[in-house]
Design a protein around this motif. Sequence first.
Motif, PDB file in Angstrom:
ATOM      1  N   GLU A 480       0.826  -1.201   0.000  1.00 51.09           N
ATOM      2  CA  GLU A 480       0.000   0.000   0.000  1.00 51.09           C
ATOM      3  C   GLU A 480       0.865   1.257   0.000  1.00 51.09           C
ATOM      4  OE1 GLU A 480      -3.294   2.574   0.162  1.00 51.09           O
ATOM      5  OE2 GLU A 480      -3.062   0.485  -0.466  1.00 51.09           O
ATOM      6  N   ARG A 481       1.914   1.246   0.785  1.00 47.04           N
ATOM      7  CA  ARG A 481       2.807   2.403   0.815  1.00 47.04           C
ATOM      8  C   ARG A 481       3.489   2.595  -0.535  1.00 47.04           C
ATOM      9  NH1 ARG A 481       3.643   0.447   6.134  1.00 47.04           N
ATOM     10  NH2 ARG A 481       5.573  -0.648   5.589  1.00 47.04           N
ATOM     11  N   ALA A 482       3.864   1.487  -1.172  1.00 49.71           N
ATOM     12  CA  ALA A 482       4.484   1.575  -2.503  1.00 49.71           C
ATOM     13  C   ALA A 482       3.502   2.131  -3.528  1.00 49.71           C
ATOM     14  CB  ALA A 482       4.998   0.199  -2.934  1.00 49.71           C
ATOM     15  N   ARG A 483       2.224   1.750  -3.395  1.00 51.25           N
ATOM     16  CA  ARG A 483       1.214   2.250  -4.316  1.00 51.25           C
ATOM     17  C   ARG A 483       1.059   3.760  -4.175  1.00 51.25           C
ATOM     18  NH1 ARG A 483      -3.872   3.766  -4.348  1.00 51.25           N
ATOM     19  NH2 ARG A 483      -4.124   3.409  -2.109  1.00 51.25           N
ATOM     20  N   ARG A 484       1.083   4.247  -2.948  1.00 49.15           N
ATOM     21  CA  ARG A 484       0.951   5.679  -2.732  1.00 49.15           C
ATOM     22  C   ARG A 484       2.174   6.432  -3.256  1.00 49.15           C
ATOM     23  NH1 ARG A 484      -1.672   5.380   3.333  1.00 49.15           N
ATOM     24  NH2 ARG A 484      -3.811   4.976   2.648  1.00 49.15           N
ATOM     25  N   THR A 485       3.334   5.862  -3.031  1.00 52.15           N
ATOM     26  CA  THR A 485       4.547   6.484  -3.560  1.00 52.15           C
ATOM     27  C   THR A 485       4.497   6.550  -5.071  1.00 52.15           C
ATOM     28  OG1 THR A 485       5.952   5.856  -1.694  1.00 52.15           O
ATOM     29  CG2 THR A 485       7.044   6.207  -3.799  1.00 52.15           C
ATOM     30  N   GLU A 486       4.038   5.483  -5.712  1.00 53.51           N
ATOM     31  CA  GLU A 486       3.940   5.457  -7.164  1.00 53.51           C
ATOM     32  C   GLU A 486       2.929   6.488  -7.661  1.00 53.51           C
ATOM     33  OE1 GLU A 486       2.876   4.659 -11.165  1.00 53.51           O
ATOM     34  OE2 GLU A 486       1.472   4.347  -9.504  1.00 53.51           O
ATOM     35  N   ALA A 487       1.827   6.663  -6.926  1.00 51.42           N
ATOM     36  CA  ALA A 487       0.808   7.648  -7.311  1.00 51.42           C
ATOM     37  C   ALA A 487       1.377   9.065  -7.250  1.00 51.42           C
ATOM     38  CB  ALA A 487      -0.413   7.527  -6.409  1.00 51.42           C
ATOM     39  N   VAL A 488       2.134   9.371  -6.187  1.00 50.63           N
ATOM     40  CA  VAL A 488       2.725  10.700  -6.055  1.00 50.63           C
ATOM     41  C   VAL A 488       3.771  10.930  -7.138  1.00 50.63           C
ATOM     42  CG1 VAL A 488       4.140  12.178  -4.580  1.00 50.63           C
ATOM     43  CG2 VAL A 488       2.265  10.856  -3.579  1.00 50.63           C
ATOM     44  N   THR A 489       4.617   9.931  -7.369  1.00 48.17           N
ATOM     45  CA  THR A 489       5.677  10.059  -8.374  1.00 48.17           C
ATOM     46  C   THR A 489       5.085  10.258  -9.766  1.00 48.17           C
ATOM     47  OG1 THR A 489       7.125   8.653  -7.039  1.00 48.17           O
ATOM     48  CG2 THR A 489       7.706   8.949  -9.355  1.00 48.17           C
ATOM     49  N   ARG A 490       4.042   9.505 -10.070  1.00 53.15           N
ATOM     50  CA  ARG A 490       3.394   9.637 -11.381  1.00 53.15           C
ATOM     51  C   ARG A 490       2.787  11.027 -11.546  1.00 53.15           C
ATOM     52  NH1 ARG A 490       0.285   5.692 -10.815  1.00 53.15           N
ATOM     53  NH2 ARG A 490      -1.639   6.792 -10.245  1.00 53.15           N
ATOM     54  N   PHE A 491       2.124  11.501 -10.494  1.00 53.15           N
ATOM     55  CA  PHE A 491       1.524  12.835 -10.549  1.00 53.15           C
ATOM     56  C   PHE A 491       2.586  13.910 -10.774  1.00 53.15           C
ATOM     57  CE2 PHE A 491       0.935  16.729  -8.073  1.00 53.15           C
ATOM     58  CZ  PHE A 491      -0.125  17.291  -8.755  1.00 53.15           C
ATOM     59  N   LEU A 492       3.673  13.853 -10.019  1.00 57.58           N
ATOM     60  CA  LEU A 492       4.712  14.875 -10.134  1.00 57.58           C
ATOM     61  C   LEU A 492       5.299  14.907 -11.538  1.00 57.58           C
ATOM     62  CD1 LEU A 492       6.547  14.347  -6.710  1.00 57.58           C
ATOM     63  CD2 LEU A 492       5.072  16.274  -7.353  1.00 57.58           C
ATOM     64  N   GLY A 493       5.530  13.727 -12.110  1.00 59.06           N
ATOM     65  CA  GLY A 493       6.085  13.677 -13.454  1.00 59.06           C
ATOM     66  C   GLY A 493       5.142  14.223 -14.507  1.00 59.06           C
ATOM     67  N   GLU A 494       3.845  13.995 -14.321  1.00 58.54           N
ATOM     68  CA  GLU A 494       2.881  14.480 -15.294  1.00 58.54           C
ATOM     69  C   GLU A 494       2.592  15.966 -15.120  1.00 58.54           C
ATOM     70  OE1 GLU A 494      -1.588  13.373 -17.051  1.00 58.54           O
ATOM     71  OE2 GLU A 494      -0.600  12.049 -15.586  1.00 58.54           O
ATOM     72  N   ARG A 495       2.559  16.421 -13.880  1.00 61.74           N
ATOM     73  CA  ARG A 495       2.223  17.836 -13.626  1.00 61.74           C
ATOM     74  C   ARG A 495       3.415  18.760 -13.890  1.00 61.74           C
ATOM     75  NH1 ARG A 495       1.260  22.285 -13.442  1.00 61.74           N
ATOM     76  NH2 ARG A 495      -0.235  23.485 -12.198  1.00 61.74           N
ATOM     77  N   PHE A 496       4.637  18.259 -13.690  1.00 64.01           N
ATOM     78  CA  PHE A 496       5.833  19.075 -13.869  1.00 64.01           C
ATOM     79  C   PHE A 496       6.830  18.328 -14.756  1.00 64.01           C
ATOM     80  CE2 PHE A 496       3.973  19.947  -9.686  1.00 64.01           C
ATOM     81  CZ  PHE A 496       3.703  21.302  -9.803  1.00 64.01           C
ATOM     82  N   PRO A 497       6.519  18.187 -16.042  1.00 64.95           N
ATOM     83  CA  PRO A 497       7.322  17.329 -16.915  1.00 64.95           C
ATOM     84  C   PRO A 497       8.583  17.984 -17.471  1.00 64.95           C
ATOM     85  CG  PRO A 497       5.496  18.235 -18.157  1.00 64.95           C
ATOM     86  CD  PRO A 497       5.321  18.711 -16.738  1.00 64.95           C
ATOM     87  N   VAL A 498       8.673  19.305 -17.440  1.00 64.33           N
ATOM     88  CA  VAL A 498       9.779  19.990 -18.118  1.00 64.33           C
ATOM     89  C   VAL A 498      10.985  20.076 -17.186  1.00 64.33           C
ATOM     90  CG1 VAL A 498      10.506  22.100 -19.292  1.00 64.33           C
ATOM     91  CG2 VAL A 498       8.118  21.330 -19.458  1.00 64.33           C
ATOM     92  N   PRO A 499      12.113  19.464 -17.543  1.00 61.13           N
ATOM     93  CA  PRO A 499      13.299  19.529 -16.674  1.00 61.13           C
ATOM     94  C   PRO A 499      13.744  20.962 -16.460  1.00 61.13           C
ATOM     95  CG  PRO A 499      13.559  17.839 -18.365  1.00 61.13           C
ATOM     96  CD  PRO A 499      12.329  18.622 -18.723  1.00 61.13           C
ATOM     97  N   GLY A 500      14.249  21.223 -15.252  1.00 63.53           N
ATOM     98  CA  GLY A 500      14.742  22.552 -14.938  1.00 63.53           C
ATOM     99  C   GLY A 500      16.196  22.708 -15.337  1.00 63.53           C
ATOM    100  N   PRO A 501      16.689  23.942 -15.374  1.00 63.63           N
ATOM    101  CA  PRO A 501      18.065  24.182 -15.815  1.00 63.63           C
ATOM    102  C   PRO A 501      19.123  23.683 -14.847  1.00 63.63           C
ATOM    103  CG  PRO A 501      17.063  26.206 -15.026  1.00 63.63           C
ATOM    104  CD  PRO A 501      15.972  25.186 -15.067  1.00 63.63           C
ATOM    105  N   CYS A 502      18.739  23.371 -13.607  1.00 57.45           N
ATOM    106  CA  CYS A 502      19.741  22.897 -12.654  1.00 57.45           C
ATOM    107  C   CYS A 502      19.791  21.372 -12.570  1.00 57.45           C
ATOM    108  CB  CYS A 502      19.474  23.485 -11.269  1.00 57.45           C
ATOM    109  SG  CYS A 502      17.890  23.024 -10.560  1.00 57.45           S
ATOM    110  N   GLU A 503      19.099  20.683 -13.478  1.00 60.39           N
ATOM    111  CA  GLU A 503      19.173  19.226 -13.529  1.00 60.39           C
ATOM    112  C   GLU A 503      20.267  18.800 -14.504  1.00 60.39           C
ATOM    113  OE1 GLU A 503      15.411  17.102 -13.930  1.00 60.39           O
ATOM    114  OE2 GLU A 503      14.356  18.935 -13.370  1.00 60.39           O
ATOM    115  N   LYS A 504      20.980  17.757 -14.150  1.00 56.91           N
ATOM    116  CA  LYS A 504      21.988  17.221 -15.055  1.00 56.91           C
ATOM    117  C   LYS A 504      21.311  16.690 -16.320  1.00 56.91           C
ATOM    118  CE  LYS A 504      25.181  15.705 -11.400  1.00 56.91           C
ATOM    119  NZ  LYS A 504      25.767  14.524 -10.722  1.00 56.91           N
ATOM    120  N   THR A 505      21.978  16.876 -17.429  1.00 58.22           N
ATOM    121  CA  THR A 505      21.422  16.386 -18.701  1.00 58.22           C
ATOM    122  C   THR A 505      21.924  14.986 -18.996  1.00 58.22           C
ATOM    123  OG1 THR A 505      23.250  17.463 -19.873  1.00 58.22           O
ATOM    124  CG2 THR A 505      21.205  18.689 -19.641  1.00 58.22           C
TER     125      THR A 505
END
Length: 505
Positions: A480-505
């Motif tokens: 259950e905890r893994a499912r919640r973590t996966e839900a949050v991770t999926r949401f973050l990736g979909e809501r904020f998909p554009v990498p920022g300039p301080c991320e390694k390429t």
Amino acid sequence: MVVGGLSPALAREHHLRWVLEALDAAGVEHFVVPGHEPLASVVAVEERDRDRVAEAITSLCEKVPGYLVPADKPRRTSANVAPAIGVRGGELLRDEDVVRFFTHLVAPESKRKPLGSDHGCDIEFWSRPEEVLLAPRPNRVTRWVRGGEMRTSAPSHRMTPLLSAFSDSEVNGTHPTLDVFLTPRPDEIDFPVDVVYTWVDDTDPEWRARKAAYSGEEHHPEADGVGRFHNRDELRFSLRSLHQYAPWVRTVHIVTDRQVPEWLDTAHPRVRVVDHRDIFDDPECLPTFNSRAIESRLHHIEGLADHFLYFNDDMLLARPVLPEHFFCSNGITRFFPSRSVIPPGSVTREDRPVDAAQKNNRDLIRERFGTVPTQKMKHIPYALRRDILLEIEKEFPEWHRNTARNRFRAHDDISIPSALHHHYAHQTARAVPGNLSLGYAEVSSPELEERLAHFLEDRRHHVLCINEAGFVVEEDSGEERARRTEAVTRFLGERFPVPGPCEKT
């Protein structure tokens, strides 16, 4: 159109540059105007040049599929929008005092709605009665200018509060304007604003060993709760949101305990990693696993701006915000009271540490000023001033020292940047209530996935907070905890998909 690294500020700049380049090619005189909509740009041309402006827009649309909409009509109503090339587009350029040019822009990583009309470029047709140029509507400076007004050029941040002198050059280009529009105004925020994060990677074996070595010390169970330290890469996505929606920030300071996110480009000039050892003057306080203790030392970060925002890494900006949402132009800070109230009564051993700290804050304000704070603060980035934090450290030295020395959250903590600063500053006429919308989701809630789905569609909130309290629900299985973590991770990736300039390429 697909644009790499797309953000609202970049969409604004692209539209402005396209229009200016088209006007230049057509030989149309023009100047940029500080308008009232931060996300849009404004270019002034003379009424007598309407035909040449129409030719310029027609040429522009050979490379950009553009649209026009009257500036005073709802931009999301399709009946008001017309292709820039065509009969209706020609009518708008002939008859309207102000028209907005825009196209639809998307980032290659995004599956969400494109950026478009909100970020377009307004073309204002100025009339010339006698010896002046008269604007068709108000702007931030003047309704008219003399025909011989000095021409100059200026970066985009002088035209919109969405940007600052520290914004990246790709969104802060230099464009033609008039000298009168560069007059310093009392409503402008011209001081730098930094951002501070506190961050921990709970999977780091060395950090876990340091924590295990002190876990035998007496403390409230919640102070050692798994959720208080769990890392789902929220910091990466919070930084993406900051780049998207607050391009005016000067420097980001990430405070950690001998850790660096593996994806972070530490060579980026606007990001600094700050170790706990750099801000604690008493080495006996370290290592610490008490966020209240770490927060009590933030104003000792070397080079930190006098005005800064403190983010927890579970705070994410969800739409463009301006410095004025957090500060007044005279330096006064804004705070965001919650409807949640501080529990009544004195501190008891049964209190959760978060409530105990709020009660201690309340007692200090009552003793010092005679008023009794009752409201908690929303989980919205905290607007802070270094001078006020230093004053609090001097005003309540014993409480401050005890908080810094508590290795885990304790009942004699005070919560300084998240609450006490705002109460104290308000009582000393240096803070006022603000108004930003917060979308809040609790990770352990059975409604988590429903809330996250809502946040994908509803863009009204300025800030999102995906919070996890210290306790892990005992009945929850690892699955259950893994499912919640996966839900949050999926949401973050979909809501904020554009990498920022301080991320390694």
